[in-house]
Write an enzyme that holds these catalytic residues in place. Sequence first.
Site, short mmCIF file in Angstrom:
data_model
loop_
_atom_site.label_atom_id
_atom_site.label_comp_id
_atom_site.label_asym_id
_atom_site.label_seq_id
_atom_site.Cartn_x
_atom_site.Cartn_y
_atom_site.Cartn_z
CG ASP A 92 -0.23 0.05 2.52
OD1 ASP A 92 1.02 0.12 2.53
OD2 ASP A 92 -0.91 0.05 3.56
CB SER A 93 0.25 4.70 -0.87
OG SER A 93 -0.73 5.14 0.07
N GLY A 94 1.18 3.63 2.19
CA GLY A 94 1.55 4.17 3.49
C GLY A 94 0.56 5.20 3.98
CG ASP A 283 -6.57 -5.37 1.35
OD1 ASP A 283 -7.12 -4.56 0.58
OD2 ASP A 283 -6.21 -5.07 2.50
CB CYS A 321 -13.36 -26.09 6.55
SG CYS A 321 -11.73 -25.38 6.19
CB CYS A 323 -8.20 -25.70 6.20
SG CYS A 323 -8.50 -25.50 7.97
CB CYS A 326 -11.23 -28.12 9.44
SG CYS A 326 -11.73 -26.43 9.84
CG HIS A 352 -10.83 -22.27 9.87
ND1 HIS A 352 -11.38 -23.21 9.00
CD2 HIS A 352 -11.80 -21.34 10.11
CE1 HIS A 352 -12.64 -22.86 8.75
NE2 HIS A 352 -12.92 -21.74 9.40
ZN LIG Z 1 -10.75 -25.07 8.26
#
Ligand SMILES: [Zn+2]
Length: 372
Positions: A92-94, A283, A321, A323, A326, A352
Amino acid sequence: MGLDFHLLNTSSTGGRRAALHLPHQTVQTPVFMPVGTAGSVKAVAQNVLESLNAEIILGNTYHLYLRPGHEAIGRMGGLHKFISWPRGLLTDSGGFQVFSLSQLRKVSDEGVQFRSHLDGSSHFFTPEHSMDVQIALGADICMAFDECTEYPAERTRAEESLRLTIAWAERSLHHFRAHQHEVAWHAELPGRSQSLFGIVQGGMYRDLRRQSAERLVEMDQAGSGFDGYAIGGLSVGEPRDLTLEMIAEVLPLLPANKPRYVMGVGYPDEIEQYARLGLDMMDCVLPTRAARHGLLFTSEGRLNIKGKKYAEDQGPPDPACDCMVCRRYSRAYLRHLMQASEPLSATLNTIHNLAYYLGIMQRVRGSLHSNA
Ligand SMILES: [Zn+2]
Protein backbone atom coordinates in the site's frame (compact mmCIF):
# COMPACT_ATOMS: atom_id res chain seq x y z
CA MET A 1 6.05 -3.63 -20.43
CA GLY A 2 2.54 -2.97 -19.15
CA LEU A 3 0.78 -5.22 -16.70
CA ASP A 4 -0.48 -8.38 -18.37
CA PHE A 5 -4.05 -8.93 -17.24
CA HIS A 6 -5.64 -11.69 -19.23
CA LEU A 7 -9.45 -11.84 -19.05
CA LEU A 8 -10.72 -15.40 -19.42
CA ASN A 9 -14.42 -14.95 -18.91
CA THR A 10 -17.03 -12.39 -17.86
CA SER A 11 -20.33 -13.48 -16.31
CA SER A 12 -23.76 -11.91 -16.81
CA THR A 13 -23.43 -10.13 -13.45
CA GLY A 14 -20.08 -8.64 -14.48
CA GLY A 15 -17.90 -11.08 -12.53
CA ARG A 16 -14.57 -11.64 -14.22
CA ARG A 17 -12.29 -14.64 -14.27
CA ALA A 18 -8.76 -13.60 -15.20
CA ALA A 19 -5.06 -14.35 -14.93
CA LEU A 20 -2.92 -11.52 -13.63
CA HIS A 21 0.67 -12.05 -14.75
CA LEU A 22 2.90 -10.39 -12.17
CA PRO A 23 6.72 -10.47 -12.28
CA HIS A 24 6.85 -13.03 -9.44
CA GLN A 25 3.58 -14.91 -9.85
CA THR A 26 0.61 -15.48 -12.08
CA VAL A 27 -2.39 -14.72 -9.89
CA GLN A 28 -5.78 -16.25 -10.61
CA THR A 29 -8.51 -13.66 -10.07
CA PRO A 30 -10.81 -12.81 -8.40
CA VAL A 31 -8.31 -13.12 -5.58
CA PHE A 32 -8.25 -12.50 -1.86
CA MET A 33 -4.93 -11.15 -0.58
CA PRO A 34 -3.95 -11.92 3.03
CA VAL A 35 -2.48 -8.91 4.83
CA GLY A 36 1.18 -9.23 5.85
CA THR A 37 1.50 -5.94 7.67
CA ALA A 38 5.15 -5.86 8.73
CA GLY A 39 6.47 -8.47 6.31
CA SER A 40 4.53 -11.27 7.97
CA VAL A 41 0.97 -12.52 7.81
CA LYS A 42 0.69 -12.58 11.58
CA ALA A 43 1.22 -16.03 13.11
CA VAL A 44 1.47 -17.89 9.78
CA ALA A 45 4.72 -18.98 8.13
CA GLN A 46 5.33 -18.47 4.43
CA ASN A 47 5.36 -22.18 3.56
CA VAL A 48 1.91 -22.52 5.12
CA LEU A 49 0.63 -19.59 3.06
CA GLU A 50 1.95 -21.39 -0.01
CA SER A 51 0.16 -24.59 0.95
CA LEU A 52 -3.05 -22.56 1.36
CA ASN A 53 -2.56 -21.43 -2.26
CA ALA A 54 -2.16 -17.77 -1.36
CA GLU A 55 -0.76 -16.32 -4.58
CA ILE A 56 -0.30 -12.74 -3.45
CA ILE A 57 -0.01 -11.05 -0.06
CA LEU A 58 0.16 -7.44 1.11
CA GLY A 59 2.90 -5.56 2.87
CA ASN A 60 2.31 -2.23 4.62
CA THR A 61 4.66 0.51 3.46
CA TYR A 62 4.28 2.59 6.62
CA HIS A 63 5.32 -0.27 8.92
CA LEU A 64 8.19 -1.49 6.74
CA TYR A 65 9.47 2.05 6.21
CA LEU A 66 9.66 2.60 9.98
CA ARG A 67 11.05 -0.86 10.73
CA PRO A 68 13.38 -2.27 9.43
CA GLY A 69 13.46 0.54 6.84
CA HIS A 70 12.97 0.46 3.07
CA GLU A 71 16.62 1.18 2.33
CA ALA A 72 17.78 -1.84 4.33
CA ILE A 73 15.18 -4.03 2.57
CA GLY A 74 16.25 -2.63 -0.81
CA ARG A 75 19.91 -3.45 -0.08
CA MET A 76 18.87 -7.02 0.72
CA GLY A 77 17.24 -7.39 -2.70
CA GLY A 78 13.71 -6.26 -1.86
CA LEU A 79 10.81 -7.52 0.20
CA HIS A 80 10.36 -10.81 -1.69
CA LYS A 81 13.87 -11.90 -0.75
CA PHE A 82 13.86 -10.41 2.73
CA ILE A 83 10.73 -12.27 3.82
CA SER A 84 11.40 -15.28 1.59
CA TRP A 85 8.18 -14.97 -0.37
CA PRO A 86 8.67 -15.86 -4.02
CA ARG A 87 5.05 -15.19 -5.04
CA GLY A 88 3.04 -12.02 -5.60
CA LEU A 89 3.37 -8.98 -3.35
CA LEU A 90 1.48 -5.71 -3.17
CA THR A 91 2.42 -2.73 -1.01
CA ASP A 92 0.00 0.00 0.00
CA SER A 93 1.11 3.62 -0.23
CA GLY A 94 1.55 4.17 3.49
CA GLY A 95 -1.15 6.81 3.40
CA PHE A 96 -3.81 4.85 5.23
CA GLN A 97 -1.52 4.03 8.19
CA VAL A 98 -0.10 7.54 8.33
CA PHE A 99 -3.64 8.75 8.76
CA SER A 100 -4.83 6.03 11.11
CA LEU A 101 -1.78 5.21 13.28
CA SER A 102 0.65 8.09 13.40
CA GLN A 103 0.46 11.05 15.71
CA LEU A 104 0.50 14.80 15.13
CA ARG A 105 0.11 14.67 11.40
CA LYS A 106 0.09 17.83 9.38
CA VAL A 107 -1.19 17.64 5.83
CA SER A 108 -0.18 20.12 3.13
CA ASP A 109 -0.28 20.05 -0.66
CA GLU A 110 3.32 18.91 -0.55
CA GLY A 111 2.71 15.85 1.64
CA VAL A 112 2.14 14.78 5.20
CA GLN A 113 4.31 15.34 8.24
CA PHE A 114 3.81 12.80 11.00
CA ARG A 115 5.32 11.25 14.08
CA SER A 116 6.04 7.52 14.26
CA HIS A 117 3.69 5.55 16.50
CA LEU A 118 6.76 3.52 17.54
CA ASP A 119 9.18 6.13 18.86
CA GLY A 120 7.68 9.55 18.17
CA SER A 121 10.32 10.36 15.54
CA SER A 122 9.32 12.88 12.89
CA HIS A 123 8.83 11.94 9.22
CA PHE A 124 7.62 13.60 6.04
CA PHE A 125 5.84 11.57 3.37
CA THR A 126 5.21 12.91 -0.11
CA PRO A 127 3.85 11.04 -3.14
CA GLU A 128 7.41 10.93 -4.50
CA HIS A 129 8.77 9.54 -1.26
CA SER A 130 6.05 6.90 -1.07
CA MET A 131 7.04 5.78 -4.60
CA ASP A 132 10.74 5.65 -3.64
CA VAL A 133 9.90 3.55 -0.59
CA GLN A 134 7.70 1.19 -2.61
CA ILE A 135 10.29 0.85 -5.37
CA ALA A 136 12.89 -0.04 -2.72
CA LEU A 137 10.51 -2.62 -1.23
CA GLY A 138 10.04 -3.97 -4.76
CA ALA A 139 6.51 -5.40 -4.55
CA ASP A 140 4.91 -6.50 -7.82
CA ILE A 141 2.15 -3.93 -7.35
CA CYS A 142 2.52 -0.48 -5.76
CA MET A 143 -0.22 1.95 -4.83
CA ALA A 144 -0.48 5.69 -5.50
CA PHE A 145 -0.18 7.92 -2.43
CA ASP A 146 -3.65 9.02 -1.40
CA GLU A 147 -5.60 10.47 1.48
CA CYS A 148 -8.28 8.15 2.75
CA THR A 149 -11.30 10.34 3.47
CA GLU A 150 -12.74 9.57 6.90
CA TYR A 151 -16.41 8.74 7.51
CA PRO A 152 -18.52 10.69 8.01
CA ALA A 153 -17.05 13.67 6.15
CA GLU A 154 -18.72 16.94 5.18
CA ARG A 155 -18.88 17.55 1.46
CA THR A 156 -16.33 20.39 1.52
CA ARG A 157 -13.93 18.16 3.43
CA ALA A 158 -14.45 15.27 0.97
CA GLU A 159 -13.88 17.66 -1.96
CA GLU A 160 -10.66 18.98 -0.48
CA SER A 161 -9.45 15.48 0.28
CA LEU A 162 -10.21 14.38 -3.27
CA ARG A 163 -8.40 17.38 -4.73
CA LEU A 164 -5.31 16.31 -2.79
CA THR A 165 -5.67 12.65 -3.80
CA ILE A 166 -5.93 13.55 -7.50
CA ALA A 167 -2.88 15.82 -7.36
CA TRP A 168 -0.95 13.17 -5.45
CA ALA A 169 -1.99 10.47 -7.94
CA GLU A 170 -0.50 12.50 -10.80
CA ARG A 171 2.73 13.06 -8.89
CA SER A 172 2.88 9.40 -7.85
CA LEU A 173 2.50 8.25 -11.45
CA HIS A 174 5.08 10.67 -12.80
CA HIS A 175 7.70 9.79 -10.20
CA PHE A 176 7.01 6.06 -10.41
CA ARG A 177 7.47 5.93 -14.19
CA ALA A 178 10.74 7.86 -13.90
CA HIS A 179 12.20 5.56 -11.23
CA GLN A 180 10.61 2.11 -11.49
CA HIS A 181 13.69 0.71 -13.25
CA GLU A 182 15.58 1.17 -9.95
CA VAL A 183 13.82 -1.84 -8.39
CA ALA A 184 16.32 -4.33 -6.91
CA TRP A 185 15.24 -7.27 -9.13
CA HIS A 186 15.29 -5.27 -12.39
CA ALA A 187 18.27 -7.19 -13.82
CA GLU A 188 17.11 -10.57 -12.50
CA LEU A 189 13.72 -10.43 -14.20
CA PRO A 190 14.37 -8.76 -17.54
CA GLY A 191 11.31 -7.31 -19.20
CA ARG A 192 9.34 -7.43 -15.98
CA SER A 193 8.41 -4.34 -14.02
CA GLN A 194 6.47 -3.18 -11.01
CA SER A 195 2.93 -1.94 -11.57
CA LEU A 196 1.23 1.10 -10.10
CA PHE A 197 -2.47 1.30 -9.26
CA GLY A 198 -4.42 4.54 -8.82
CA ILE A 199 -6.92 4.84 -5.97
CA VAL A 200 -10.47 6.16 -6.31
CA GLN A 201 -11.57 8.21 -3.30
CA GLY A 202 -14.40 10.74 -2.89
CA GLY A 203 -15.95 9.79 0.44
CA MET A 204 -19.59 8.75 0.23
CA TYR A 205 -20.48 11.22 -2.52
CA ARG A 206 -21.42 9.56 -5.77
CA ASP A 207 -20.41 12.47 -8.00
CA LEU A 208 -17.04 12.80 -6.25
CA ARG A 209 -16.45 9.08 -6.67
CA ARG A 210 -17.24 9.42 -10.40
CA GLN A 211 -15.00 12.44 -10.73
CA SER A 212 -12.19 10.59 -8.96
CA ALA A 213 -12.43 7.58 -11.27
CA GLU A 214 -12.64 9.73 -14.39
CA ARG A 215 -9.62 11.80 -13.49
CA LEU A 216 -7.52 8.69 -12.80
CA VAL A 217 -8.54 7.08 -16.09
CA GLU A 218 -7.75 10.32 -17.97
CA MET A 219 -4.16 10.07 -16.78
CA ASP A 220 -3.85 7.10 -19.15
CA GLN A 221 -4.11 9.26 -22.26
CA ALA A 222 -0.38 9.12 -22.95
CA GLY A 223 -0.52 5.32 -22.66
CA SER A 224 1.59 5.18 -19.52
CA GLY A 225 -1.17 5.63 -16.98
CA PHE A 226 -2.07 3.40 -14.09
CA ASP A 227 -1.82 -0.37 -14.53
CA GLY A 228 -4.93 -0.96 -12.45
CA TYR A 229 -7.45 0.83 -10.29
CA ALA A 230 -8.38 0.51 -6.66
CA ILE A 231 -11.43 1.76 -4.83
CA GLY A 232 -10.31 3.03 -1.44
CA GLY A 233 -11.95 4.71 1.53
CA LEU A 234 -14.65 2.06 1.89
CA SER A 235 -15.53 -0.06 4.91
CA VAL A 236 -14.61 2.89 7.12
CA GLY A 237 -17.75 2.71 9.24
CA GLU A 238 -20.44 3.38 6.63
CA PRO A 239 -23.48 1.11 6.23
CA ARG A 240 -23.00 -1.69 3.76
CA ASP A 241 -25.56 -0.56 1.21
CA LEU A 242 -23.60 2.69 0.94
CA THR A 243 -20.38 0.75 0.29
CA LEU A 244 -22.17 -1.11 -2.48
CA GLU A 245 -23.62 2.09 -3.90
CA MET A 246 -20.14 3.65 -4.17
CA ILE A 247 -18.76 0.53 -5.83
CA ALA A 248 -21.65 0.41 -8.31
CA GLU A 249 -21.07 4.07 -9.19
CA VAL A 250 -17.40 3.59 -9.94
CA LEU A 251 -17.20 0.15 -11.57
CA PRO A 252 -18.63 1.07 -15.00
CA LEU A 253 -16.09 3.90 -15.29
CA LEU A 254 -13.04 1.69 -14.85
CA PRO A 255 -11.47 0.20 -18.00
CA ALA A 256 -12.50 -3.44 -18.42
CA ASN A 257 -9.03 -4.52 -19.52
CA LYS A 258 -7.31 -3.56 -16.26
CA PRO A 259 -7.59 -5.10 -12.80
CA ARG A 260 -9.90 -3.57 -10.20
CA TYR A 261 -9.14 -3.78 -6.52
CA VAL A 262 -11.44 -2.89 -3.64
CA MET A 263 -9.32 -2.12 -0.60
CA GLY A 264 -9.83 -3.25 2.98
CA VAL A 265 -13.12 -5.10 2.48
CA GLY A 266 -14.74 -7.20 4.09
CA TYR A 267 -16.83 -10.07 5.50
CA PRO A 268 -17.01 -13.42 3.64
CA ASP A 269 -20.36 -12.69 1.98
CA GLU A 270 -19.11 -9.25 0.94
CA ILE A 271 -16.00 -10.47 -0.84
CA GLU A 272 -18.08 -13.00 -2.73
CA GLN A 273 -20.62 -10.34 -3.69
CA TYR A 274 -17.94 -7.91 -4.92
CA ALA A 275 -16.15 -10.63 -6.88
CA ARG A 276 -19.41 -11.45 -8.66
CA LEU A 277 -19.86 -7.77 -9.53
CA GLY A 278 -16.51 -7.61 -11.30
CA LEU A 279 -13.92 -6.70 -8.67
CA ASP A 280 -10.76 -8.70 -9.19
CA MET A 281 -8.75 -8.15 -6.03
CA MET A 282 -9.57 -7.75 -2.35
CA ASP A 283 -7.71 -7.57 0.91
CA CYS A 284 -8.80 -7.32 4.51
CA VAL A 285 -7.29 -7.76 7.96
CA LEU A 286 -10.57 -9.28 9.14
CA PRO A 287 -9.81 -13.01 8.77
CA THR A 288 -6.38 -12.68 10.39
CA ARG A 289 -7.28 -10.14 13.09
CA ALA A 290 -10.54 -11.85 14.04
CA ALA A 291 -8.71 -15.18 14.28
CA ARG A 292 -6.39 -13.83 16.94
CA HIS A 293 -9.48 -12.86 18.93
CA GLY A 294 -10.98 -16.32 18.57
CA LEU A 295 -13.51 -15.51 15.86
CA LEU A 296 -13.72 -18.18 13.17
CA PHE A 297 -15.57 -17.80 9.87
CA THR A 298 -17.25 -21.06 8.93
CA SER A 299 -19.81 -22.47 6.50
CA GLU A 300 -22.23 -22.39 9.45
CA GLY A 301 -21.58 -18.72 10.22
CA ARG A 302 -19.32 -17.01 12.71
CA LEU A 303 -18.05 -19.11 15.57
CA ASN A 304 -16.52 -17.64 18.72
CA ILE A 305 -14.16 -20.40 19.77
CA LYS A 306 -13.88 -18.97 23.30
CA GLY A 307 -17.45 -20.10 23.99
CA LYS A 308 -17.89 -22.39 26.95
CA LYS A 309 -20.12 -24.64 24.88
CA TYR A 310 -17.08 -25.76 22.90
CA ALA A 311 -15.17 -26.94 25.99
CA GLU A 312 -15.70 -30.60 25.11
CA ASP A 313 -16.80 -30.26 21.49
CA GLN A 314 -14.73 -32.78 19.58
CA GLY A 315 -16.02 -31.76 16.18
CA PRO A 316 -13.85 -29.83 13.69
CA PRO A 317 -14.05 -26.02 13.67
CA ASP A 318 -15.94 -26.17 10.36
CA PRO A 319 -17.32 -29.59 9.26
CA ALA A 320 -17.40 -28.41 5.62
CA CYS A 321 -13.78 -27.21 5.60
CA ASP A 322 -10.90 -29.45 4.61
CA CYS A 323 -8.09 -27.15 5.72
CA MET A 324 -5.18 -28.57 7.68
CA VAL A 325 -6.71 -27.29 10.94
CA CYS A 326 -10.21 -28.67 10.43
CA ARG A 327 -8.81 -32.01 9.31
CA ARG A 328 -6.76 -32.41 12.46
CA TYR A 329 -8.02 -30.44 15.46
CA SER A 330 -11.21 -30.14 17.50
CA ARG A 331 -13.13 -27.08 18.64
CA ALA A 332 -12.36 -28.13 22.21
CA TYR A 333 -8.62 -28.04 21.54
CA LEU A 334 -8.76 -24.67 19.77
CA ARG A 335 -10.77 -23.30 22.69
CA HIS A 336 -8.24 -24.67 25.16
CA LEU A 337 -5.32 -23.08 23.27
CA MET A 338 -7.08 -19.73 23.43
CA GLN A 339 -7.88 -20.13 27.15
CA ALA A 340 -4.26 -21.02 27.87
CA SER A 341 -2.94 -18.13 25.71
CA GLU A 342 -0.88 -20.56 23.67
CA PRO A 343 0.72 -18.93 20.58
CA LEU A 344 -0.44 -21.92 18.50
CA SER A 345 -3.98 -20.61 19.00
CA ALA A 346 -3.38 -17.58 16.75
CA THR A 347 -1.65 -19.76 14.18
CA LEU A 348 -4.36 -22.41 13.89
CA ASN A 349 -7.26 -19.94 13.99
CA THR A 350 -5.62 -17.80 11.30
CA ILE A 351 -4.87 -20.74 9.04
CA HIS A 352 -8.52 -21.80 9.12
CA ASN A 353 -9.85 -18.29 8.49
CA LEU A 354 -7.48 -17.75 5.57
CA ALA A 355 -8.39 -21.15 4.12
CA TYR A 356 -12.04 -20.13 4.39
CA TYR A 357 -11.52 -16.78 2.64
CA LEU A 358 -9.27 -18.22 -0.06
CA GLY A 359 -11.79 -21.04 -0.52
CA ILE A 360 -14.59 -18.56 -1.20
CA MET A 361 -12.60 -17.01 -4.02
CA GLN A 362 -11.67 -20.39 -5.41
CA ARG A 363 -15.36 -21.30 -5.58
CA VAL A 364 -16.24 -17.98 -7.21
CA ARG A 365 -13.50 -18.52 -9.78
CA GLY A 366 -14.83 -22.00 -10.47
CA SER A 367 -18.34 -20.72 -11.05
CA LEU A 368 -17.12 -17.91 -13.30
CA HIS A 369 -15.11 -20.35 -15.32
CA SER A 370 -18.02 -22.67 -15.97
CA ASN A 371 -19.94 -19.84 -17.63
CA ALA A 372 -17.41 -19.76 -20.42
ZN1 LIG B 1 -10.75 -25.07 8.26
